[in-house]
Design a protein around this motif. Structure first.
Motif, PDB file in Angstrom:
ATOM      1  N   TYR A 167      -1.187   8.728   2.330  1.00  0.00           N
ATOM      2  CA  TYR A 167      -0.687   9.533   1.221  1.00  0.00           C
ATOM      3  C   TYR A 167      -0.460   8.842  -0.183  1.00  0.00           C
ATOM      4  O   TYR A 167      -0.926   9.521  -1.020  1.00  0.00           O
ATOM      5  CB  TYR A 167       0.667  10.081   1.699  1.00  0.00           C
ATOM      6  CG  TYR A 167       1.301  11.028   0.820  1.00  0.00           C
ATOM      7  CD1 TYR A 167       0.857  12.366   0.840  1.00  0.00           C
ATOM      8  CD2 TYR A 167       2.399  10.833   0.063  1.00  0.00           C
ATOM      9  CE1 TYR A 167       1.342  13.471  -0.098  1.00  0.00           C
ATOM     10  CE2 TYR A 167       3.095  11.559  -0.866  1.00  0.00           C
ATOM     11  CZ  TYR A 167       2.621  12.951  -0.783  1.00  0.00           C
ATOM     12  OH  TYR A 167       3.111  13.834  -1.716  1.00  0.00           O
ATOM     13  N   LYS A 168       0.189   7.602  -0.021  1.00  0.00           N
ATOM     14  CA  LYS A 168       0.362   6.830  -0.986  1.00  0.00           C
ATOM     15  C   LYS A 168      -0.959   6.558  -1.927  1.00  0.00           C
ATOM     16  O   LYS A 168      -0.995   6.710  -3.037  1.00  0.00           O
ATOM     17  CB  LYS A 168       1.003   5.573  -0.762  1.00  0.00           C
ATOM     18  CG  LYS A 168       2.609   5.667  -0.236  1.00  0.00           C
ATOM     19  CD  LYS A 168       3.118   4.379   0.212  1.00  0.00           C
ATOM     20  CE  LYS A 168       4.551   4.458   0.493  1.00  0.00           C
ATOM     21  NZ  LYS A 168       4.940   2.957   0.840  1.00  0.00           N
ATOM     22  N   TRP A 169      -1.996   6.204  -1.077  1.00  0.00           N
ATOM     23  CA  TRP A 169      -3.333   5.642  -1.645  1.00  0.00           C
ATOM     24  C   TRP A 169      -3.649   7.020  -2.494  1.00  0.00           C
ATOM     25  O   TRP A 169      -4.205   6.988  -3.479  1.00  0.00           O
ATOM     26  CB  TRP A 169      -4.340   5.192  -0.826  1.00  0.00           C
ATOM     27  CG  TRP A 169      -5.446   4.932  -1.182  1.00  0.00           C
ATOM     28  CD1 TRP A 169      -6.704   5.339  -1.485  1.00  0.00           C
ATOM     29  CD2 TRP A 169      -5.828   3.426  -2.150  1.00  0.00           C
ATOM     30  NE1 TRP A 169      -7.547   4.759  -1.699  1.00  0.00           N
ATOM     31  CE2 TRP A 169      -7.162   3.547  -2.428  1.00  0.00           C
ATOM     32  CE3 TRP A 169      -4.685   2.586  -2.418  1.00  0.00           C
ATOM     33  CZ2 TRP A 169      -7.721   2.717  -3.256  1.00  0.00           C
ATOM     34  CZ3 TRP A 169      -5.543   1.615  -3.210  1.00  0.00           C
ATOM     35  CH2 TRP A 169      -6.642   1.388  -3.634  1.00  0.00           C
ATOM     36  N   ALA A 170      -3.774   8.241  -1.794  1.00  0.00           N
ATOM     37  CA  ALA A 170      -4.420   9.503  -2.474  1.00  0.00           C
ATOM     38  C   ALA A 170      -3.488   9.987  -3.635  1.00  0.00           C
ATOM     39  O   ALA A 170      -4.249  10.467  -4.543  1.00  0.00           O
ATOM     40  CB  ALA A 170      -4.393  10.693  -1.205  1.00  0.00           C
ATOM     41  N   LEU A 192      -2.761  -0.771  -3.921  1.00  0.00           N
ATOM     42  CA  LEU A 192      -2.822  -1.266  -2.790  1.00  0.00           C
ATOM     43  C   LEU A 192      -1.508  -1.895  -2.002  1.00  0.00           C
ATOM     44  O   LEU A 192      -1.207  -1.535  -0.937  1.00  0.00           O
ATOM     45  CB  LEU A 192      -3.917  -2.108  -2.562  1.00  0.00           C
ATOM     46  CG  LEU A 192      -4.329  -2.972  -1.329  1.00  0.00           C
ATOM     47  CD1 LEU A 192      -4.894  -1.869  -0.172  1.00  0.00           C
ATOM     48  CD2 LEU A 192      -5.212  -3.795  -1.529  1.00  0.00           C
ATOM     49  N   ALA A 193      -0.879  -2.642  -3.192  1.00  0.00           N
ATOM     50  CA  ALA A 193       0.226  -3.182  -2.574  1.00  0.00           C
ATOM     51  C   ALA A 193       1.388  -2.041  -1.966  1.00  0.00           C
ATOM     52  O   ALA A 193       2.040  -2.161  -1.148  1.00  0.00           O
ATOM     53  CB  ALA A 193       0.715  -4.035  -3.865  1.00  0.00           C
ATOM     54  N   GLN A 194       1.452  -1.100  -2.798  1.00  0.00           N
ATOM     55  CA  GLN A 194       2.429  -0.092  -2.643  1.00  0.00           C
ATOM     56  C   GLN A 194       1.887   0.673  -1.259  1.00  0.00           C
ATOM     57  O   GLN A 194       2.571   1.015  -0.627  1.00  0.00           O
ATOM     58  CB  GLN A 194       2.574   1.002  -3.807  1.00  0.00           C
ATOM     59  CG  GLN A 194       3.068   0.292  -5.081  1.00  0.00           C
ATOM     60  CD  GLN A 194       3.028   1.162  -6.106  1.00  0.00           C
ATOM     61  OE1 GLN A 194       2.040   1.674  -6.384  1.00  0.00           O
ATOM     62  NE2 GLN A 194       4.116   1.205  -7.062  1.00  0.00           N
ATOM     63  N   ALA A 195       0.825   0.767  -1.078  1.00  0.00           N
ATOM     64  CA  ALA A 195       0.256   1.577   0.048  1.00  0.00           C
ATOM     65  C   ALA A 195       0.579   1.122   1.558  1.00  0.00           C
ATOM     66  O   ALA A 195       0.720   1.889   2.153  1.00  0.00           O
ATOM     67  CB  ALA A 195      -1.234   2.060  -0.224  1.00  0.00           C
TER      68      ALA A 195
END
Length: 945
Positions: free
Chosen positions: A879-882, A887-890
């Motif tokens: 969800y975060k990536w989309a 990347l670090a947050q995902a």
């Protein structure tokens, strides 16, 4: 001397061969072919299928390349299939060099280049899907090369190879290339039955001889007593099965390093010393070892020392296999810390330039989380790691630099041995055991052969070197056994899947489909093994009769009584297991709810007593918040310390800047903790009952019921009860073993078609299959979608699509929900999502879990393997990536490595693509999936060399 006539006819024969297509092909090569390559190519040209089994690096792919050359000369297409994307990419680039970009295509699921070309390289699954879809791309296909065909033994993906071999149209020539296997004749005989005349061509010869060593300290010692290569050892064993090659007595003397080795023979020592003195001049590589007359220092070389020793003996480049991703990364760090540098300034500059160009598309914000800077530092020193956790572009850079000779040492997991063309002069094995997901096991002779097969580069090295690092307790005979057995059997892992069954039923009908399945290699092998098992069953049945007499009881049926005891024992274990799972689950959940300042009472472990929470638990699978105990010790709270859920008994203030670095700070905080307990200690709260509690309660009721039945049974009062029970225990154990043997027989007799029948019955129960008036089974309209859905959870996905589980979701939520159908955590986890990324995601997940529960109930009823549960571990990262996070947050607060994250996202993309094709008539869902794919395919996910 030969006559003039003989010379004349021989010249005519050579001229005749030069006029063949194979002769023209040979003229394009700048090296002579080995005998097995010539024989295989001649078989291909004559129109026969071939199975070529030869060691790694022997040049099997030449046969596949000739098939492509032959296809183009005939105006036909050729497909070259490989088991992994990396190998497909590599072969694609090789063929582009020969035939040009316009003539060659690539299909790997997430990559499509020139798919209608005359020559297409693809992963095996792509070809299987083409065959089932009756793709127009198959028109005019003349030859299919199946590289690494021994992959059909792979549990997860092996069935795909057999599906292709069975379903590929008969007029298409099949060229099967395999590693050396011990049952090539058996496999070839099966190919002969399903594909027509198949020539079996086996070569045991390694073009580059392989020498076996053990590294003791910083010194290499030959494994075998005489100058014996592994090929010579294998030939010796073939001639005399009882002959054991002489292991170097120096190594036997060090065995276990406790003086347990046998008394050494002076003559053998003399032979070893003479051999070692000769070895100094034997190796053109400059390899130089001390003789046995010098005392061996029995210590295990560090990784930097190991590299230095290999470098001094001119045995680089090397691949060092470490069966751990973390171990590979740690090895690179150790070498950097030890200032190991294997490159010149010019080579380091070339590496930096190549890395800069190849990673230019990466987001600079992602570089830290990718470990980019240390990774690049290792590369510039000529050192790298290679494992599945690496970003794909990082792995490709390592492979390219290694092939160019710029990387001198690669620390790798065994995935590197799976077909990627990265040969080295030496291969090092740090240990001879690996973790198989459940426990540590010894590597097999086949695995040893596959790993050490990378040693020795054809056309570069005159010999290759396999090195095992010495450690206390190493058994030289074990190494010798692994090195001597160079072949391993190929065993089928084939079983029908829901998707396969739907496609077979739609294309052929129920009866013909069963016959097709019965022609599988799995069934071919199973039918041969039943005779010996039946003999064991008869022997066991005679023993069971004797046990039954010994446990006879005059008061009643003791077998019945023993069955009750057995059921009670199992019920008690199940109840205890359920209770512990409940405790652990509730403990994990309650730890996440604890806040700084909460005072808790820890019931067990070294933290037992009162403590105050200092930090919140981090998200993840092992929450361990910091605590301060009432005796002023800083510790971590673990779910293992608890006996179920925990709730605060009091609360105190913890300053935000409190770190507890000084004893005074800790003592003051502990004092406030004790004061709070003295002043206010509210009663413990009772947590709400969950479905776990209800389940546990049911198990307890079952235990109580069985205990009553046991006490009421007549045999319970027998004075000789425990003696009868001992015989009953033996009876049950042997009966269990015998039952297993009977099951093996029933499973192996038409087993594949029986599984297919059960699958059809299950599909009927979901209205995917119906029967006409004549009793013939047919796919319903509802079942048609299953034909175009592939993967471990194919039926679950199809059922979920019928329920429109993605309806009205945003693209980012769509991707997150689909991730639950592909992700599989490395270890069993119990937690569900504590919070959904978006409220719209909850209902689709509930739908998936409900359908999965319903599906597994049916699978149990029809005696089929259970579909694995939806795993929510990738929901948040996807969800975060989309939605555009870095990347670090995902991957924050997850156990995901960057390479794993990219691999799972690509699998999510693959399933979204499947759904978009299934949803041809649902324009909204199709657009929704295509938009989700666009959101996911960015940054590191889209980056390729």
């Amino acid at each position: 001397m030969s006559s003039l006539a003989d010379n004349f006819f021989a010249a005519k024969e050579r001229a005749k061969k030069q006029k063949t297509v194979f002769g023209s092909f040979q003229n394009t090569l700048d090296f002579p072919l080995d005998d097995f390559q010539v024989r295989a190519c001649e078989s291909v040209e004559s129109g026969r299928a071939v199975l070529v089994a030869a060691p790694t690096g022997a040049g099997k792919t030449i046969v596949g390349e000739f098939a492509i050359y032959l296809a183009l000369s005939q105006g036909k297409k050729a497909f070259y299939t490989t088991p992994i994307k990396a190998l497909s990419n590599q072969k694609y680039h090789d063929l582009v060099q020969i035939y040009g970009e316009e003539a060659v295509g690539l299909l790997t699921g997430d990559t499509s280049i020139n798919s209608e070309a005359d020559v297409v390289v693809m992963t095996t699954e792509v070809l299987r899907n083409m065959i089932y879809a009756e793709s127009s791309t198959l028109v005019n296909l003349g030859y299919v090369v199946m590289d690494e065909v021994h992959y059909l033994a792979d549990r997860a993906r092996g069935a795909v190879w057999e599906e292709i071999i069975i379903h590929l149209p008969e007029h298409i020539s099949l060229i099967s290339l395999s590693a050396t296997i011990s049952n090539a004749e058996e496999f070839g005989a099966w190919l002969d039955t399903v594909r027509g005349t198949t020539d079996i061509i086996v070569s045991e010869h390694r073009p580059v001889p392989l020498w076996q060593h053990v590294m003791v300290g910083n010194r290499l010692v030959d494994l075998f007593l005489d100058d014996t290569t592994v090929e010579e050892t294998a030939e010796l064993l073939d001639k005399n099965k009882d002959e054991v090659p002489d292991v170097n007595p120096e190594l036997l003397r060090l065995r276990g390093y406790r003086g347990r080795g046998p008394r050494q023979n002076a003559e053998k020592f003399s032979r070893a010393a003479h051999r070692n003195s000769r070895s100094r001049n034997r190796h053109s590589s400059g390899f130089n070892r001390s003789g046995s007359e010098q005392h061996l220092r029995p210590f295990r070389a560090s990784r930097p020392d190991m590299i230095e020793a290999l470098d001094q003996d001119a045995l680089l480049p090397a691949i060092c296999f470490i069966f751990s991703r973390a171990g590979c990364d740690a090895a690179v760090s150790q070498c950097i810390d030890a200032d190991v540098r294997l490159t010149t300034d010019q080579e380091a500059a070339l590496i930096r330039a190549y890395v800069a160009e190849a990673t230019a598309a990466l987001d600079i914000k992602d570089l830290n989380v990718l470990g980019f800077y240390e990774w690049r530092e290792g590369l510039t020193r000529g050192i790298a790691a290679h494992h599945a956790g690496l970003l794909p572009v990082f792995k490709e850079i390592v492979e390219a630099l290694f092939a160019e000779g710029l990387i001198k040492v690669v620390f790798a997991t065994e995935t590197l041995a799976l077909g990627i063309n990265m040969p080295a002069r030496s291969v090092v094995l740090e240990k001879l055991t690996k973790f198989n997901g459940e426990t540590h096991v010894d590597i097999t002779p086949g695995e040893y052969t596959q790993l050490t097969g990378r040693a020795g580069r054809r056309g570069i090295d005159v010999e290759g070197h396999a090195v095992v690092l010495w450690k206390p307790g190493l058994e030289p005979q074990q190494v010798a056994g692994l090195a001597s057995k160079r072949t391993y059997p190929l065993n089928s892992s084939f079983r029908p899947t829901y998707n396969m069954s739907a496609n077979l039923l739609a294309q052929f009908g129920e009866g013909p489909a069963q016959k097709i399945l019965e022609s599988s290699f799995a069934q071919f092998q199973a039918d041969k093994s039943v005779v010996g098992i039946a003999q064991r069953v008869r022997k066991n049945e005679r023993a069971l009769e004797g046990y039954e007499k010994s446990m006879h009881c005059h008061l009643g049926d003791f077998k019945e009584y023993a069955q009750l005891r057995k059921q009670l024992n199992e019920a008690e274990k199940k109840s205890e297991k359920g209770r512990k799972r409940l405790e652990h689950s509730q403990a994990m959940a309650s730890i996440h709810d604890l806040l700084p300042g909460d005072v808790i009472e820890i019931p067990r472990g070294r933290n037992r007593g009162f403590a105050v929470i200092l930090t919140r638990a981090e998200a993840g699978h092992d929450p361990r918040p910091a605590i301060l105990t009432d005796d002023a010790h800083l510790r971590r709270l673990s779910a293992d310390d608890l006996e179920g859920p925990i709730v605060p008994v009091s609360k105190i203030k913890v300053p935000k800047k409190f770190q507890g670095k000084t004893p005074k700070e800790r003592r003051d905080m502990a004092s406030r903790l004790r004061e709070a307990l003295y002043e206010n200690r509210p009663p413990r709260k009772v947590s709400e009952r969950s479905w776990f509690d209800r389940k546990d309660s049911h198990q307890e009721q079952e235990v109580t019921k069985l205990r009553k039945q046991l006490k009421a049974h007549p045999c319970h009062g027998c004075s000789d009860r425990e003696n009868h029970a001992r015989w009953a225990e033996r009876w049950w154990k042997l009966e269990r073993d015998t039952h297993g043997l009977r099951l093996q027989i029933s499973r192996r007799t038409n087993t594949i078609s029986q599984i297919f029948k059960r699958i059809i019955r299950l599909l009927e129960s979901f209205n995917y299959v119906e029967r006409d008036s004549g009793g013939e089974a047919h796919l319903t309209q509802r079942g048609q979608s299953l034909r175009r859905v592939y993967g471990e959870k194919d039926l679950l996905l199809s059922l979920a699509l019928e329920e429109k589980f993605l309806k009205n979701l945003d693209p980012d939520a769509t991707a997150a929900v689909v991730s639950a159908l592909v992700f599989e955590a490395k270890r069993e986890e119990m937690g569900m999502l504590r919070k959904y990324p978006h409220s719209s995601i909850e209902q689709p997940i509930v739908t998936l879990v409900t359908l999965w529960s319903k599906l597994t109930e049916r699978e149990e009823r029809f005696n089929l393997p259970e579909t694995s549960a939806p795993d929510l571990g990738m929901v948040w990262p996807t969800y975060k990536w989309a939605r555009g996070d870095s990347l670090a947050q995902a991957i924050q607060n997850t156990d995901l490595a960057a390479g794993d994250f990219v691999r799972w996202i690509k699998q999510v993309i693959d399933v979204l693509d499947q759904i978009s094709h299934v949803a041809q008539n649902d324009i909204e869902l199709k657009a929704q999936c295509e938009r989700a794919i666009m959101l996911l395919r960015r940054g590191v996910v889209a980056t390729q060399i």
